[in-house]
Design an enzyme around this catalytic site. Structure first.
Site, mmCIF file in Angstrom:
data_model
loop_
_atom_site.group_PDB
_atom_site.id
_atom_site.type_symbol
_atom_site.label_atom_id
_atom_site.label_comp_id
_atom_site.label_asym_id
_atom_site.label_seq_id
_atom_site.Cartn_x
_atom_site.Cartn_y
_atom_site.Cartn_z
ATOM 1 N N CYS A 2 19.840 -28.127 -0.049
ATOM 2 C CA CYS A 2 18.545 -27.424 -0.034
ATOM 3 C C CYS A 2 18.784 -25.939 0.164
ATOM 4 C CB CYS A 2 17.691 -27.933 1.128
ATOM 5 S SG CYS A 2 17.498 -29.705 1.183
ATOM 6 N N LYS A 605 22.663 -27.509 -7.665
ATOM 7 C CA LYS A 605 23.796 -26.627 -7.951
ATOM 8 C C LYS A 605 24.913 -26.809 -6.946
ATOM 9 C CE LYS A 605 25.974 -23.492 -10.162
ATOM 10 N NZ LYS A 605 26.456 -23.870 -11.513
#
Ligand code: BG6
Length: 610
Positions: A2, A605
């Site tokens: 996150c 990512k």
């Protein structure tokens, strides 16, 4: 994984706007849900819901939230489904405390039960909420926010970072325990965030944090302390030269296409850095170790496979490629002082890699050499040494320029190592390094230009394909796996990447009329690959070829569109170029399928979770 952002401002009342503007730069870290906690006159306004930051901003007017301080969080779901209740930030038992976290609490279940048993009102199934309750708990005991934050870390096990505040106190606190965190000092604002791109819109004066540290933000300064004993550390802001616009699209429709097109510059930049640095220590670490592992995940692993071929070919050195999560169970007990683990991670935060880093450091056996892109990342700080990938921020979730940078680094190091250990004639080493510096950037650009329209046309013929293979041989082993990963990541197709000589040992059974199989080859290996192409052709499969033009290969493609021809180059440069058509093919296919290649579903990512 996150993204969290905390901001304290001296004069603002538009904290929602600036939190959203900065947090949007972290979209690649999570887009399952988003939330903002804004504080005004000691009152917390907390809004959150599922969806991307733009969706939730529109839904809840996050940008319109008033206050002079606050915390925002972009979530990639791990503990707890992506629901509104599990979205972050969270309150403590009451709205007195607010906070958000990134990472994983390994003791989530038992600690949640302990808190509930102690009377805490736990509202979600998200581990991040427990960080706020932990602070709430120790504030009850100490009456001091600094101590409460410092002591809260004792209850929390795992790898995480969190930001937390108390409604009636002006500071925001943040803790780094295994996940990334960086702070910044602007004029009248201070900021703490999971990653640099969300700091840069406010300031380039950054303070890098390390594990076991906490930071206190007031409206005009950032103070760093050691969690263990609360001692203040002298950590002055330094100027980051990362271009804030690196996180902008620069006129391209997607970050992925921008980053593919940055690869010629990446070749120049990374070689410039490598040539400017003393590689001696890196080469010595590789040469002096009796066992060498190259440990990585995802695209970094695929680049690592390319690297193992370069180390064999140019330096006569065996470097074993291992997937991050495999290393412990597969080789953990073989670690000794002569072992080298090359830890390849563009983010420098991937938890699978951090686990290996901690394993090696924990038993103090062996050395670690990071190959890392993000400056200020945990891997950069904690590896024994690191090779900088120097390719600027990669925003798009699917890796492209970072994979390319890693491949170039391995080619360069292999040539230098071969010269050093006498395996490679110095003149050959110099010739190849010179090729990398003088020809690779232009050849990369030429390959992008030449294969753009080819891949666009080929992509259109694959939109209805749900299943295919991408095969490589020798140097293109890792290249084919990377091409397959790209298609999986952003086209949601099943594309398996594997070694072409292995295809006949089972997977060949899938081939029926027109079944597509992509073959990636260098001129040196095409004589072998033709055998494997024949095995598919003989069963009326569709053979698609990526590589330099050769009549012998052209004979096996039914139509021009199935031959992604790359420009002629030195046989050792070709493996670096062959990935480009595959990157572009997956990009155009993704767009044709109506998918946003920058934000593929379910992915993130940087995965700072196990
Ligand atoms: C995945 C990313 O989560 O992690 C991939 O989507 C990446 O693009 C992989 O290759 C490894 O990341 P890193 O930062 O360790 O190189």
């Amino acid at each position: 994984m996150c993204g969290i952002t905390g901001i304290v401002s001296k004069d603002r009342d538009n904290i929602g706007e600036v939190l959203v503007r900065c947090s949007r730069k972290l979209t690649y870290r999570g887009y399952d849900s988003v939330g903002v906690a804004a504080v005004r006159n000691g009152q917390v306004d907390l809004r959150k819901d599922v969806g991307t930051i733009d969706v939730v901003d529109k839904l809840l007017n996050l940008s319109g939230m008033k206050g002079d301080r606050g915390i925002a969080q972009l979530r990639w779901a791990t503990y707890g489904a992506p629901t509104k209740a599990n979205a972050q930030p969270h309150y403590g038992c009451t709205a007195d405390f607010y906070g958000a976290h990134n990472g994983n609490l390994h003791n989530y279940a038992e600690y949640r039960a302990e808190l509930i048993e102690a009377g805490h009102i736990v509202r979600s199934e998200n581990d991040g909420e427990l960080c706020v309750h932990a602070v709430d708990k120790y504030y009850e005991e100490t009456g001091d926010m600094f101590e409460a934050v410092r002591l809260s870390t004792r209850d929390l096990k795992g790898a995480f970072a969190y930001a937390v505040g108390k409604a009636d106190e002006p500071e925001i606190y943040a803790v780094k325990m295994g996940s990334s965190l960086v702070a910044g000092v602007a004029e009248g604002d201070t900021i703490v965030s999971s990653d640099l791109p969300s700091v840069l819109p406010l300031t380039s004066r950054v303070v890098y944090l390390q594990d076991g540290e906490m930071v206190v933000l007031t409206h005009d300064d950032v103070k760093v302390y050691r969690v263990d004993d609360g001692k203040q550390l002298d950590r002055q802001p330094e100027i980051s030269n990362v271009d804030a616009h690196a996180a902008e699209k620069g006129g391209y429709p997607h970050f992925m296409l921008k980053e593919i097109n940055e690869q010629p510059t990446v070749a120049q930049d990374v070689l410039g850095v490598l040539n400017g640095r003393e590689c001696d220590n890196w080469l010595r670490m590789i040469e002096d170790s009796s066992r060498k592992y190259l440990v990585a995940c995802g695209s970094s692993y695929n680049a690592g496979i390319v690297g193992t071929y370069f180390f064999n070919r140019l330096a006569g050195v065996s470097v074993v490629p291992v997937i991050g999560g495999q290393f412990g169970p597969m080789y953990g007990n073989t670690l000794d002082e002569d072992t080298l683990c090359m830890l390849v991670s563009q983010s420098g935060e991937t938890k699978d890699i951090m686990n290996v880093l901690n394993l090696v450091k924990g038993i103090s056996k062996g050395k670690t050499l990071g190959v890392v892109n993000v400056i200020g990342s945990t891997l950069m700080f904690q590896a024994d040494d690191y090779v900088p990938m120097a390719c600027g921020y990669e925003v798009s979730v699917p890796a492209t320029k970072t994979y390319f940078s890693q491949s170039v680094i391995f080619a360069y190091l292999a040539a230098k190592l071969g010269e050093r250990n006498g395996f490679l004639d110095p003149s050959e080493s110099k010739r190849f390094v010179n090729l990398l510096e003088t020809e690779l950037p232009a050849l990369t650009q030429k390959t992008i230009d030449k294969t753009g329209i080819l891949t666009k046309n080929l992509a259109r013929t694959l939109v209805d394909v749900k299943d295919l293979y991408c095969l490589g041989y020798g140097f293109t082993d890792g290249v084919a796996r990377e091409g397959a990963l790209k298609i999986k990541e952003i086209c949601y197709n099943h594309c398996e990447g594997m070694y072409s000589s292995e295809f006949k040992h089972g997977p060949l059974s899938i081939v029926t009329e027109d079944y597509p199989v992509i073959f990636v080859t260098t001129p040196e290996d095409s004589w072998m690959v033709i055998n494997h192409i024949n095995e598919v052709k003989a069963r009326h499969g569709r053979t698609i070829v990526v590589g330099e033009f050769e009549d012998s290969l052209n004979h096996y493609v039914d139509n021009k569109i199935d031959y992604l021809v790359v420009p002629r180059s030195d046989p050792l440069l070709n493996p670096l170029l062959d990935v480009i058509p595959l990157q572009m093919l997956s990009y155009y296919l993704s767009v044709d399928l109506g998918i946003n290649p920058d934000l593929p579903r379910n992915l993130s990512k940087t995965l700072t979770v196990d």
